[in-house]
Design an enzyme around this catalytic site. Structure first.
Site, short mmCIF file in Angstrom:
data_model
loop_
_atom_site.label_atom_id
_atom_site.label_comp_id
_atom_site.label_asym_id
_atom_site.label_seq_id
_atom_site.Cartn_x
_atom_site.Cartn_y
_atom_site.Cartn_z
N GLY A 255 0.82 -1.21 0.00
CA GLY A 255 0.00 0.00 0.00
C GLY A 255 0.85 1.25 0.00
CB CYS A 262 2.09 2.79 16.69
SG CYS A 262 0.96 3.08 18.04
N1 LIG Z 1 -2.80 4.66 19.45
C1 LIG Z 1 -2.44 3.39 19.33
O1 LIG Z 1 -2.90 2.65 18.45
C2 LIG Z 1 -1.44 2.80 20.29
C3 LIG Z 1 -1.30 1.40 20.39
C4 LIG Z 1 -0.39 0.88 21.29
C5 LIG Z 1 0.40 1.73 22.06
N2 LIG Z 1 0.26 3.08 21.94
C6 LIG Z 1 1.07 3.95 22.79
O2 LIG Z 1 0.22 4.41 23.86
C7 LIG Z 1 0.62 5.75 24.22
C8 LIG Z 1 -0.59 6.68 24.14
O3 LIG Z 1 -1.00 6.72 22.79
P1 LIG Z 1 -2.42 7.37 22.36
O4 LIG Z 1 -2.57 7.12 20.90
O5 LIG Z 1 -3.47 6.91 23.30
O6 LIG Z 1 -2.13 8.92 22.63
P2 LIG Z 1 -3.18 10.12 22.61
O7 LIG Z 1 -2.41 11.29 22.15
O8 LIG Z 1 -4.41 9.70 21.90
O9 LIG Z 1 -3.59 10.31 24.15
C9 LIG Z 1 -2.73 10.79 25.13
C10 LIG Z 1 -3.57 11.57 26.13
O10 LIG Z 1 -2.77 11.83 27.29
C11 LIG Z 1 -3.13 13.11 27.81
N3 LIG Z 1 -2.04 13.53 28.70
C12 LIG Z 1 -0.76 13.82 28.37
N4 LIG Z 1 -0.05 14.11 29.49
C13 LIG Z 1 -0.89 14.00 30.55
C14 LIG Z 1 -0.76 14.16 31.94
N5 LIG Z 1 0.41 14.49 32.50
N6 LIG Z 1 -1.85 13.99 32.72
C15 LIG Z 1 -3.06 13.66 32.18
N7 LIG Z 1 -3.23 13.48 30.86
C16 LIG Z 1 -2.17 13.63 30.03
C17 LIG Z 1 -3.35 13.95 26.58
O11 LIG Z 1 -4.15 15.09 26.86
C18 LIG Z 1 -4.04 12.94 25.62
O12 LIG Z 1 -5.45 13.03 25.73
C19 LIG Z 1 1.77 6.13 23.30
O13 LIG Z 1 2.98 5.82 23.94
C20 LIG Z 1 1.57 5.20 22.10
O14 LIG Z 1 2.77 4.94 21.43
C21 LIG Z 1 -0.65 3.63 21.08
#
Ligand SMILES: NC(=O)c1ccc[n+]([C@@H]2O[C@H](COP(=O)([O-])OP(=O)(O)OC[C@H]3O[C@@H](n4cnc5c(N)ncnc54)[C@H](O)[C@@H]3O)[C@@H](O)[C@H]2O)c1
Length: 463
Positions: A255, A262
């Site tokens: 693709g 990620c």
């Molecule tokens: N999105 C995915 O598919 C996925 C899958 C597996 C792992 N991850 C990992 O999980 C982690 C989170 O990813 P995501 O996609 O959920 O991120 P995101 O950006 O959707 O959410 C993060 C949230 O954390 C909040 N935040 C940041 N600092 C804060 C604090 N000190 N106190 C309270 N809230 C706070 C932000 O306001 C935001 O709403 C990352 O490390 C990512 O690599 C993501």
């Protein structure tokens, strides 16, 4: 158990709702007060199938709560999950500032024996560093730290969490492992493999898994490039190699390159960690380079087909999310490709079923459209970049009938070349020769055009 989750994004909200579904008492905390207010009003601020229903039933059952106040919301927790973002720094290394800030935020308020669980994707050694941060803030407090990487995929996050292939957690503290075993017991009782390992191993497992999956995508995209030139069909090649159980068929869909929140940042962080620890990850470095160059290459295929008509052409882009069933546009191939077309003078009309609001924050000079037909109307070419089911179901004759030009670039291989037989379209797809079809002439397959004669601003990535 009483659990608190710091960060109510894609991972934090899914984790919170699913852990509540497993019977725990959960508070999801986010520093974004507007997000918390919407959550309290019963609104889910992201598009994730099944999440709304799961949240509603667990809120109703009195197991799921939301708060913007960390101090009061973690004080009684048996375990606090950190699920905040870990984006890339400019040099590709991981930005741990949100995770560190979250650790500082909870340090003063967690109760003795609390387990701090790092769910964010973090480089090896982070749990150790966070332990020091919390110890600095809190002195003699007895607490444990564990890594519990998350493997869910946006679009299927709820079922990925509740029916995972495995749960991995790691801690050098047996007490933390015992608490995590308790938290995930309902899944273990259903037969899910729960792997317990060291802190460092758990951190390394997450990055190694994502790097390997991204490699599969990068590999099949390279095979697709070859197929385009020599008359192969990458779908058949992928099917043939995927039948080998040592290879497997997953992640072999060629693709527009991997994107999302990620794989791009995790491969960059993995490579940076290798450089830092004198263990170069050459395969991953090459993979990143190829993936970043792909958007430009695919834009050039379209521009080469348009030739001298490219400047001033109207192109309809179908799909802005990095993949189907999410509104996430972070590092979406679509958002990387569009600027290359704009630089060449194309006017862009775009549609996405869920991601237009997010994309509008990152793109300039785009006309957003009601649906795919509206986008295609009077366009010189249509490019499909996200594999939404509603695009698969398009009436191609109707789509072609509304266009001014005749170029269809199917960069998700939603259709077969044979589907184009009665259509007056030039059909570009991935890993298959381009089909040129002019009225009254037979359909002919040619190798894909790669280079544009005219110069496009230099650079390996439009992102
Ligand atoms: N999105 C995915 O598919 C996925 C899958 C597996 C792992 N991850 C990992 O999980 C982690 C989170 O990813 P995501 O996609 O959920 O991120 P995101 O950006 O959707 O959410 C993060 C949230 O954390 C909040 N935040 C940041 N600092 C804060 C604090 N000190 N106190 C309270 N809230 C706070 C932000 O306001 C935001 O709403 C990352 O490390 C990512 O690599 C993501």
């Amino acid at each position: 158990m009483r659990l608190s989750i710091i960060g109510a994004g894609y991972v934090g909200l899914t984790t919170g709702a699913c852990l509540a579904e497993l019977g725990h008492h959960v508070i999801c905390i986010d520093m974004n007060e507007e997000r918390v207010a919407r959550l309290r009003d019963g609104e889910v601020p992201i598009y994730e199938p099944d999440l709304h229903d799961l949240m509603t039933s667990n809120i109703g059952a009195g197991r799921l709560f939301f708060s913007a106040d960390t101090a009061t919301s973690v004080a009684d927790a048996d375990a606090v999950f950190i699920a905040v973002g870990t984006p890339s720094l400019v040099d590709g290394d991981i930005d741990l500032s949100f995770v560190q800030e979250a650790a500082r935020g909870i340090a003063k308020v967690i109760k003795p024996n609390c387990v701090v669980v790092v769910k964010s994707t973090v480089v090896v050694g982070t749990c150790k560093a966070l332990r020091e941060i919390i110890a600095e803030e809190r002195g003699a407090l007895d607490f444990s730290i564990a890594s519990n990487p998350e493997f869910l995929r946006e679009g299927t996050a709820v079922s990925d969490f509740l029916e995972p292939e495995r749960v991995v957690f790691g801690s050098d503290d047996p007490r933390a492992c015992a608490v995590l075993e308790q938290i995930y017991k309902p899944l273990a009782d259903r037969g899910v493999t729960v792997m317990r390992t060291s802190n460092a191993n758990a951190e390394l497992i997450k990055y190694s898994a994502n790097a390997f999956l991204a490699l599969k995508i990068g590999f099949i995209n390279d095979v697709a490039n070859l197929c385009e030139q020599v008359g192969g069909d990458v779908s058949a090649v992928a099917a043939g190699i995927g039948l080998d159980s040592r290879i497997g068929s997953a992640f072999l869909s060629a693709g527009p390159g991997f994107g999302g929140s990620c794989f791009p940042k995790d491969t960059r962080a993995f490579a940076a960690t290798g450089r830092k620890h004198d263990a170069p990850q050459g395969l991953i470095e090459t993979l990143i380079e190829g993936n970043e160059a792909r958007s430009q290459m695919l834009a050039e295929r379209v521009l080469a087909e348009l030739g001298s008509d490219a400047d001033g052409a109207t192109i309809a882009v179908l799909g802005l999310a990095f993949k189907a069933n999410t509104d996430d546009t972070r590092e979406s191939p679509s958002l990387a490709l569009i600027p290359w077309l704009q630089k060449a003078g194309c006017r862009i009309k775009a549609h996405d079923p869920k991601a237009m609001m997010e994309a509008a924050k990152q793109l300039d000079d785009i006309s957003f459209c009601e649906d795919a037909y509206d986008a295609a109307k009077d366009s010189d070419g249509v490019i499909v970049l996200t594999e939404w089911d509603e695009y698969r179901r398009l009436d191609l004759a109707r789509l072609a009938g509304t266009m001014r030009g005749s170029l269809l670039a199917d960069y998700r291989n939603l259709w077969l070349p044979s589907d184009m037989t009665d259509l007056d379209l030039t059909y570009l797809s991935i890993g298959r020769p381009t089909i040129h079809h002019a009225s009254g002439t037979a359909m002919v397959a040619k190798p894909a055009a790669r280079k544009v004669e005219r110069s496009i601003a230099a650079g390996s990535s439009a992102g």
